[in-house]
Design an enzyme around this catalytic site. Structure first.
Site, PDB file in Angstrom:
ATOM      1  N   LYS A  59      13.259  16.349  -7.924  1.00 20.00           N
ATOM      2  CA  LYS A  59      12.131  15.790  -8.670  1.00 20.00           C
ATOM      3  C   LYS A  59      11.630  14.563  -7.937  1.00 20.00           C
ATOM      4  O   LYS A  59      12.427  13.746  -7.467  1.00 20.00           O
ATOM      5  CB  LYS A  59      12.523  15.411 -10.096  1.00 20.00           C
ATOM      6  CG  LYS A  59      11.340  14.823 -10.909  1.00 20.00           C
ATOM      7  CD  LYS A  59      11.666  14.686 -12.377  1.00 20.00           C
ATOM      8  CE  LYS A  59      12.550  13.507 -12.678  1.00 20.00           C
ATOM      9  NZ  LYS A  59      11.878  12.196 -12.382  1.00 20.00           N
ATOM     10  N   GLU A 107       5.622  11.333 -18.662  1.00 22.14           N
ATOM     11  CA  GLU A 107       6.358  10.226 -19.268  1.00 22.14           C
ATOM     12  C   GLU A 107       5.418   9.193 -19.871  1.00 22.14           C
ATOM     13  O   GLU A 107       4.498   8.704 -19.222  1.00 22.14           O
ATOM     14  CB  GLU A 107       7.278   9.542 -18.250  1.00 22.14           C
ATOM     15  CG  GLU A 107       8.062   8.389 -18.865  1.00 22.14           C
ATOM     16  CD  GLU A 107       9.212   7.883 -18.015  1.00 22.14           C
ATOM     17  OE1 GLU A 107       9.886   6.925 -18.441  1.00 22.14           O
ATOM     18  OE2 GLU A 107       9.445   8.444 -16.926  1.00 22.14           O
TER      19      GLU A 107
END
Length: 277
Positions: free
Chosen positions: A118, A186
């Protein structure tokens, strides 16, 4: 050092196929025991660079190194049978150019047995994501609040409010089109998370981004309540293990000081007649 890999683990293709389906369950893990606990219920287990703050006491994720990610990645790999293992690329390991990103991503995967890496960033990282995926490195994207960029963002504020939503949406679209199999959103407004989720072809994984996402992720120590003084708004505590641990430690200390522990049942006799471990 390589780690043996279970062939039953989910892959990036498996995750991508869950778009608009049953929500993906994701948690972080940094150790073998925790990996074993979460494996049966999770689709993705992330060795996040949050390990720097959670386990090493660092003030942010910026001090996390490749060596730290490999060490914890190997530990988590030993505890997984089913869940897909994804490892964060630490700050400074992928931003300079795609070739350096490939070398570091390949090292992470080779030495840990991870199924993907990631990395943070949207439009600026699209070329790197495209380079990695074309060379066999599955990539999970991460847009919105990107903790490795806190000095540029001015802290941990919500991203994508008002006119800034177009930037976050463009970042998610760029990451998706570059070949990422999923995108973490996020700390973005619920409305924006829903719009992004319906507009891109890969699953969105929310953390502070509403139930409209295709999956959710939390730091396992946060959701277990291991921290007693830190609780972001987007975290729900499903247990209060930190408080339970404090009570247990307090009881232990009181019993040691009062000479109530160890008691007779915890002691060994001077003969070998008892069966003990």
């Amino acid at each position: 050092m390589s780690v043996s890999v279970s062939h039953n683990r989910l892959s990036g293709s498996d995750v991508r196929s869950r778009k608009s389906g049953t929500p993906l369950v994701c948690l972080t893990a940094y150790t073998t025991p925790v990996a074993r606990l979460v494996d049966s219920e999770c689709d993705i287990v992330l060795v996040g660079d949050s390990v720097g703050m959670v386990l090493h006491g660092l003030p942010s994720t910026l001090g996390v190194t490749m060596e730290m990610m490999i060490l914890h990645g190997q530990a988590v790999a030993r505890g997984l049978e089913r869940a897909m293992l994804v490892i964060d690329m630490p700050f400074g390991s992928y931003e300079a150019d795609p070739a350096e990103a490939f070398r570091n991503a390949a090292r992470l995967m080779t030495e840990t047995g991870a199924g993907a890496v990631k990395l943070e960033g949207g439009q600026a990282m699209a070329e790197t994501i495209r380079f990695l995926t074309a060379r066999g490195i599955p990539v999970m994207g991460h847009v919105g609040l990107t903790p490795q960029s806190i000095h540029m963002l001015g802290g941990y504020a919500v991203q994508g409010r008002g006119s800034d939503g177009a930037r976050v949406a463009a970042d998610a679209r760029a990451v998706s089109e570059a070949g990422a199999f999923a995108v973490v959103l996020e700390k973005v407004p619920a409305r924006l998370a829903a719009e992004i989720t319906t507009s891109i072809d890969v699953p969105t994984i929310g953390i502070g981004a509403s139930s409209a996402c295709d999956g959710q992720i939390l730091v396992v120590d946060d959701m277990l309540g291991l921290f007693t003084a830190f609780k972001p708004k987007f975290v729900k505590r499903y247990a209060a293990l930190g408080e339970a641990a404090e009570r247990a430690i307090r009881s232990y200390a009181e019993e040691v000081r009062g000479r109530r522990f160890p008691a007779a049942e915890h002691e060994y006799a001077d003969t070998a007649e008892e069966i003990s471990c």
